[in-house]
Write a protein that holds these residues in place. Structure first.
Motif, short mmCIF file in Angstrom:
data_model
loop_
_atom_site.label_atom_id
_atom_site.label_comp_id
_atom_site.label_asym_id
_atom_site.label_seq_id
_atom_site.Cartn_x
_atom_site.Cartn_y
_atom_site.Cartn_z
N VAL A 119 0.84 -1.20 0.00
CA VAL A 119 0.00 0.00 0.00
C VAL A 119 0.88 1.25 0.00
O VAL A 119 0.66 2.18 -0.77
CB VAL A 119 -0.95 0.00 1.22
CG1 VAL A 119 -1.66 1.35 1.36
CG2 VAL A 119 -1.98 -1.11 1.11
N LEU A 120 1.91 1.23 0.85
CA LEU A 120 2.81 2.38 0.98
C LEU A 120 3.49 2.70 -0.35
O LEU A 120 3.48 3.85 -0.81
CB LEU A 120 3.85 2.08 2.07
CG LEU A 120 4.91 3.12 2.36
CD1 LEU A 120 4.28 4.40 2.86
CD2 LEU A 120 5.88 2.60 3.42
N VAL A 121 4.07 1.67 -0.99
CA VAL A 121 4.75 1.89 -2.27
C VAL A 121 3.74 2.38 -3.32
O VAL A 121 4.03 3.29 -4.11
CB VAL A 121 5.45 0.59 -2.76
CG1 VAL A 121 6.03 0.77 -4.15
CG2 VAL A 121 6.54 0.19 -1.79
N GLY A 122 2.53 1.80 -3.29
CA GLY A 122 1.49 2.22 -4.22
C GLY A 122 1.14 3.69 -4.06
O GLY A 122 1.05 4.43 -5.05
N VAL A 123 0.97 4.12 -2.80
CA VAL A 123 0.62 5.53 -2.54
C VAL A 123 1.74 6.45 -3.02
O VAL A 123 1.49 7.49 -3.64
CB VAL A 123 0.36 5.74 -1.02
CG1 VAL A 123 0.24 7.22 -0.70
CG2 VAL A 123 -0.90 5.01 -0.60
#
Lengths: 138, 127
Positions: A119-123
């Motif tokens: 999720v973090l990398v996606g954001v």
């Protein structure tokens, strides 16, 4: 014109807004824990639950911090680009699980941490792509 | 437990959807004012004053209030760390809404980032 220079002052503001953001979620969760009206199963139990939650000081503390975060965030965005600010602010994706473990005694498995990482990398990618687009448009 | 997870995920989807609708109304209200970013405090206050007189803004706030209520119900049922990660679902809704409703261009990187968020939510949910 791009405002990219992240000074120490802005970095400090970002860290403060991250911590406050995490506090908001902690307070919201606390407000629901303080309600002893039992499980929400339908609309009428939901209304009873929400009445109790909205009378919790935790909820109003959370909402007050939301207003403070909004002001700090406006200050940050007047100095640097959103595409620079969001990846740094995404630190709260790590901070919330840590607070959940330490203060709420929740349990987090390795698979869940992996999910948090995705999720973090996606954001970060989503926010960086907005910079790329504006630069191409120039 | 499985059924509970499905319910919580649907509720999180509902808050994310309300948030997205709020963002669309906010964006539409701001765009209708033709405001250029400035550091002039008086101009900013004038802008905010014009903005709060737009009915669209208040429709957005209404959705934001619904979103808060549903979010509190979610928190009463789920762990905070799970709910917080799963809430990044709004990135997916905003991507789709920007694409379909606002007709914004989506870059490959943005699709990739949105895809990673989906994978992350799946991992967080099955754990």
């Amino acid at each position: 014109m791009f405002k990219k220079k992240v000074t120490v002052k802005i970095l400090l503001l970002l860290i403060v807004s991250d911590m406050l953001e995490t506090a908001v979620h902690f307070f919201f969760k606390k407000s629901t824990l303080s309600v002893s009206q039992g499980q929400v199963t339908d609309l009428s139990t939901a209304i009873v639950f929400l009445k109790a939650a909205f009378s919790s000081p935790f909820l109003w503390s959370g909402l007050l911090i939301v207003a403070v975060v909004f002001i700090i965030w406006s200050m940050i965005l007047s100095k640097i680009d959103l595409s620079v600010a969001v990846p740094i602010a995404s630190f709260s994706y790590i901070l919330v699980p840590v607070v959940s473990i330490v203060f709420l005694h929740e349990q987090i498995t390795a698979l869940r941490w992996l999910g948090v990482l995705f999720v973090l990398v996606g954001v970060v990618l989503v926010s960086l792509s907005s910079k790329e687009r504006t630069e191409q448009a120039k | 437990m499985k059924q509970g997870l499905l319910l919580v995920l649907s509720l999180i989807a509902l808050t994310s959807l309300c948030d997205t609708i709020n963002q669309l109304f906010l964006k539409s209200a701001i765009d209708s004012l033709n405001f250029t970013p400035t550091l002039n405090i008086i101009k900013i206050f004038k802008f905010i004053f014009q903005l709060i007189r737009k009915p669209r803004l208040w429709v957005g706030f209404g959705f934001s209030l619904i979103s808060l209520c549903v979010w509190l119900v979610v928190l009463s049922k789920a762990d905070l760390n799970f709910a917080f990660s799963a809430d990044s679902m709004h990135y997916i809704f905003i991507a789709l809404a920007s694409w379909f409703v606002l007709k914004e261009k989506m870059s490959t990187w943005r699709w990739l980032g949105t895809g990673l968020i989906v994978v992350g939510i799946v991992f967080v949910s099955i754990s």
